[in-house]
Design a protein around this motif. Structure first.
Motif, short mmCIF file in Angstrom:
data_model
loop_
_atom_site.label_atom_id
_atom_site.label_comp_id
_atom_site.label_asym_id
_atom_site.label_seq_id
_atom_site.Cartn_x
_atom_site.Cartn_y
_atom_site.Cartn_z
N SER A 97 3.23 -7.52 2.38
CA SER A 97 3.13 -7.07 1.48
C SER A 97 3.89 -7.65 0.23
O SER A 97 3.24 -8.56 -0.47
CB SER A 97 3.63 -5.53 1.43
N ASP A 149 -4.23 -8.37 1.63
CA ASP A 149 -4.97 -7.58 2.65
C ASP A 149 -6.37 -7.39 2.67
O ASP A 149 -7.20 -6.75 3.22
CB ASP A 149 -4.46 -6.19 2.60
N GLY A 176 0.63 -1.25 -0.11
CA GLY A 176 0.09 -0.03 0.10
C GLY A 176 0.93 1.16 0.04
O GLY A 176 1.41 1.50 -1.04
N ASP A 219 -4.72 -2.66 -0.64
CA ASP A 219 -3.29 -2.17 -1.17
C ASP A 219 -3.62 -1.67 -2.61
O ASP A 219 -2.95 -0.79 -3.07
CB ASP A 219 -2.37 -3.27 -1.22
N ASN A 242 -0.35 -6.31 -4.09
CA ASN A 242 -0.67 -7.22 -2.83
C ASN A 242 -2.02 -7.38 -2.53
O ASN A 242 -2.90 -6.31 -2.51
CB ASN A 242 -0.08 -6.84 -1.89
#
Ligand code: GDP
Ligand code: CA
Length: 327
Positions: free
Chosen positions: A212, A36, A9, A48, A33
């Protein structure tokens, strides 16, 4: 020049803004990614991907680093008035629209990669943004909840969604394990392996190495494709002076047995993956340790204080890539 960037992010998005400035003519593919991702209120939320899209598209809340600028929270308040939570995840009214459009398109049968492309038609991030996979992967964190005696599940070992760990608990209890649920069965999204194979350089921005970049690398095929692409792979440390610049990356590094230092993160990726690593000037003393792990290392300022400083970091990363290519 074709550049592939694996991004989480905030750290990923801010670095990308500098990279675009440093290499305006480059063809940049971002592999985002999706570990999340979370379902909230029946909607699919991809924090993200959205942070990258909003940051590069000019819609980000600059101070916060995530969510929309000029945001209001009427919808959240109305849901709370019905007693409908979770109340700990801040979705604003403008942001909700993105999740509604995404959920609607997924429901109509479009894969996440196609949905992301459609959302980017509006935001025009100036990069090609591809989720790491169209398959569902959800990072879970094993924790022992504090034994407060106040709730029935206190003192119990449980696996909770990454967002619950990060946002609700603020990583206040130790992460005992990090599990990217679904990653083993996931396939790279269309275009991911092709972009890596066609890349001139692969960059790891200062994104979280565990939840990530680590999650992206957990999708079978991605790590292998990067290692086998035969192009320079250069990363920038998210750890400066033995602490994350922002957030709680030290908590998830501890869960995978990695100390919170720029050198340890480089060793964690390893020379099988990384050719070059940038550490901040305050960590110049650790360059030797990184080099002895077989990874070319340079110490340069790594604080993304403004666009110029960030663009300079991107230039340093590309210069190091050039250097290892020539080696
Ligand atoms: P998230 O998904 O929003 O947590 O964002 P990322 O995983 O992409 O990036 C988070 C990481 O960015 C954190 O571990 C921070 O330490 C790192 N980070 C944030 N700002 C800076 C900065 O200015 N310089 C460096 N070197 N790292 C940063
Ligand atoms: Ca994230």
């Amino acid at each position: 020049m074709r550049i592939v960037v694996l991004a989480g992010g905030i750290g990923g998005a801010r670095f990308l803004r500098g990279l675009k400035r440093a290499a305006p003519d480059a063809d940049i593919t971002v592999i985002g990614n999706t570990g999340d991702d979370i379902h909230l209120f029946g909607l699919k939320v991809c924090p993200d991907l959205d942070t990258v899209m909003y940051t590069l598209g000019g819609g980000i809340n600059e101070e916060q680093g995530w969510g929309r600028a000029d945001e209001t929270f009427h919808l959240k308040e109305e849901l709370a008035a019905y007693g409908v939570g979770p109340e700990w995840f801040g979705l604003g009214d403008r942001d909700f629209a993105t999740h509604i459009v995404r959920t609607q398109m997924l429901g109509a049968g479009y894969p996440l990669s196609a949905v992301t492309e459609a959302l980017c038609d509006r935001w025009k991030p100036g990069v090609r943004l591809i989720p790491m996979s169209d398959d569902r992967v959800e990072t879970h964190v094993a924790v022992t909840l504090p034994d407060s005696g106040s709730t029935p599940d206190s003192g119990e070992r449980r696996a909770i969604h990454f967002q619950e760990y990060w946002v609700r608990l603020r990583a206040s209890v130790p992460a005992e394990a990090i599990v990217p649920v679904g990653a083993e069965q996931a396939k790279p999204a269309p275009g991911v392996l092709e972009a890596i194979a066609a890349a001139d350089v692969v960059l790891f921005p200062p994104s979280n190495p565990v939840v990530s970049i680590g999650t992206i690398l957990a999708v079978p095929g991605i790590r292998e494709a990067i290692a086998e692409a035969g192009v320079p792979v250069v990363g920038l440390s998210p750890i400066v002076g033995d602490a994350p610049v922002r957030g709680m990356a030290d908590k998830v590094l501890a869960a995978v047995g990695v100390e919170s230092s720029a050198a340890a993160v480089a060793e964690h990726y390893g020379s099988g993956l990384l050719d070059g690593w940038l550490v901040d000037t305050v960590d110049a003393g650790s360059a030797e340790r990184v080099e002895s792990a077989g990874i070319r290392c340079r110490a340069v300022p790594l604080m993304m204080t403004d666009l110029d400083a960030t663009a300079q970091m991107a230039r340093e990363a590309l210069a190091l890539a050039q250097e290892v290519r020539g080696a």
